[in-house]
Motif scaffolding. Structure first.
Motif, PDB file in Angstrom:
ATOM      1  N   GLY A  24       0.859  -1.179   0.000  1.00  0.00           N
ATOM      2  CA  GLY A  24       0.000   0.000   0.000  1.00  0.00           C
ATOM      3  C   GLY A  24       0.892   1.224   0.000  1.00  0.00           C
ATOM      4  O   GLY A  24       1.785   1.354  -0.842  1.00  0.00           O
ATOM      5  N   ASP A  25       0.724   2.115   0.983  1.00  0.00           N
ATOM      6  CA  ASP A  25       1.567   3.305   1.058  1.00  0.00           C
ATOM      7  C   ASP A  25       2.649   3.178   2.136  1.00  0.00           C
ATOM      8  O   ASP A  25       3.237   4.159   2.553  1.00  0.00           O
ATOM      9  CB  ASP A  25       0.726   4.562   1.259  1.00  0.00           C
ATOM     10  N   VAL A  26       2.926   1.959   2.569  1.00  0.00           N
ATOM     11  CA  VAL A  26       3.974   1.679   3.550  1.00  0.00           C
ATOM     12  C   VAL A  26       5.164   1.057   2.811  1.00  0.00           C
ATOM     13  O   VAL A  26       4.983   0.235   1.916  1.00  0.00           O
ATOM     14  CB  VAL A  26       3.463   0.710   4.644  1.00  0.00           C
ATOM     15  N   PHE A  39      -0.157  -8.058   4.648  1.00  0.00           N
ATOM     16  CA  PHE A  39      -1.015  -6.944   4.263  1.00  0.00           C
ATOM     17  C   PHE A  39      -2.441  -7.304   4.656  1.00  0.00           C
ATOM     18  O   PHE A  39      -3.043  -8.199   4.092  1.00  0.00           O
ATOM     19  CB  PHE A  39      -0.908  -6.720   2.756  1.00  0.00           C
ATOM     20  N   HIS A  42      -6.804  -3.585   7.457  1.00  0.00           N
ATOM     21  CA  HIS A  42      -6.688  -2.416   8.323  1.00  0.00           C
ATOM     22  C   HIS A  42      -5.252  -2.038   8.680  1.00  0.00           C
ATOM     23  O   HIS A  42      -5.028  -0.977   9.251  1.00  0.00           O
ATOM     24  CB  HIS A  42      -7.482  -2.653   9.614  1.00  0.00           C
ATOM     25  N   ALA A  43      -4.273  -2.914   8.357  1.00  0.00           N
ATOM     26  CA  ALA A  43      -2.898  -2.638   8.799  1.00  0.00           C
ATOM     27  C   ALA A  43      -1.881  -3.422   7.990  1.00  0.00           C
ATOM     28  O   ALA A  43      -2.211  -4.375   7.290  1.00  0.00           O
ATOM     29  CB  ALA A  43      -2.746  -2.988  10.279  1.00  0.00           C
ATOM     30  N   VAL A  44      -0.623  -3.006   8.125  1.00  0.00           N
ATOM     31  CA  VAL A  44       0.529  -3.746   7.600  1.00  0.00           C
ATOM     32  C   VAL A  44       1.295  -4.243   8.812  1.00  0.00           C
ATOM     33  O   VAL A  44       1.590  -3.474   9.729  1.00  0.00           O
ATOM     34  CB  VAL A  44       1.425  -2.839   6.727  1.00  0.00           C
ATOM     35  N   PRO A  57       6.022   4.719   7.343  1.00  0.00           N
ATOM     36  CA  PRO A  57       4.570   4.896   7.189  1.00  0.00           C
ATOM     37  C   PRO A  57       4.275   5.984   6.169  1.00  0.00           C
ATOM     38  O   PRO A  57       5.162   6.728   5.766  1.00  0.00           O
ATOM     39  CB  PRO A  57       4.135   5.318   8.583  1.00  0.00           C
ATOM     40  N   PRO A  58       3.011   6.132   5.778  1.00  0.00           N
ATOM     41  CA  PRO A  58       2.669   7.162   4.796  1.00  0.00           C
ATOM     42  C   PRO A  58       2.765   8.581   5.331  1.00  0.00           C
ATOM     43  O   PRO A  58       3.066   9.489   4.592  1.00  0.00           O
ATOM     44  CB  PRO A  58       1.229   6.833   4.408  1.00  0.00           C
ATOM     45  N   HIS A  86      -3.570   1.502   8.678  1.00  0.00           N
ATOM     46  CA  HIS A  86      -3.806   2.316   7.483  1.00  0.00           C
ATOM     47  C   HIS A  86      -4.365   3.693   7.812  1.00  0.00           C
ATOM     48  O   HIS A  86      -3.950   4.686   7.237  1.00  0.00           O
ATOM     49  CB  HIS A  86      -4.731   1.602   6.498  1.00  0.00           C
ATOM     50  N   THR A  87      -5.313   3.766   8.717  1.00  0.00           N
ATOM     51  CA  THR A  87      -5.852   5.062   9.151  1.00  0.00           C
ATOM     52  C   THR A  87      -5.814   5.080  10.678  1.00  0.00           C
ATOM     53  O   THR A  87      -6.790   4.722  11.327  1.00  0.00           O
ATOM     54  CB  THR A  87      -7.294   5.276   8.646  1.00  0.00           C
TER      55      THR A  87
END
Length: 188
Positions: A24-26, A39, A42-44, A57-58, A86-87
């Protein structure tokens, strides 16, 4: 780039050519290490078995208790886990690094070890394969038992677990000899 699922990497040391995994963005950056990346929706989740990886992190923010750079990245050492939500909720660090006890690390990464694909092989064939891969000899005292076909997957370094499974599923009894070899026979 990992788009879904989980993967285990063993990376040879080469500082001139770092190994990057984008999830993703990680970003996970490694130079000479062994680690798993999962992956999730909700998380890495990054688990480090050997060496050190940098998890970026992003959004830039510092991680409490970790070596952080200005970009919010964290160094994750062997025996540790990093989770990037992720958020993340407000006021939460984007990378949370925790130590993993050795037994939990082994359980978490057990899937990544060498597996023996049983694939309908006979017990005689599997005994020979286990002996070749583990160095432990398995003798089958009952000729009809040697022809039983078995399916599935099993870790090649868990001969004792394989023998226990045989006892439960196939009504097999075992005898461990002083030299470490195992004798299998049908339970009477």
């Amino acid at each position: 780039r990992l788009v879904r699922g989980e993967v285990f990497f063993a990376v040879a040391p080469d500082a001139a050519r770092p190994f990057l995994v984008e999830v993703g963005d990680v970003t996970v950056r490694a130079v000479g290490t062994a680690f798993a990346v999962r992956f999730e929706p909700h998380a890495v989740d990054v688990v480090v078995a050997e060496g050190t990886v940098r998890v970026t992190p992003p959004a830039p923010a510092a991680t409490p208790g970790a070596d952080a750079e200005r970009d919010g990245s964290a160094l994750v050492r062997a025996g540790h886990r990093a989770v990037v939500v992720h958020t993340p909720p407000p006021q939460s660090p984007p990378v949370v690094v925790t130590r993993i006890p050795p037994e939990e690390l082994a359980r978490t990464l057990a899937w990544s070890g060498p597996m023996l694909e049983l694939g309908g092989a006979t017990l005689g064939e599997l005994a020979a394969t286990f002996a070749q891969r583990s160095g432990r000899r398995i003798e089958i005292a009952d000729a009809t038992l040697a022809t039983v076909r078995i399916g599935g997957r099993f870790p090649t370094d868990d001969v004792d677990g394989f023998v226990r499974a045989l006892a439960e599923i196939y009504d097999v009894e075992s005898e461990q000899r002083p030299d470490g070899s195992i004798v299998l026979r049908r339970r009477r």
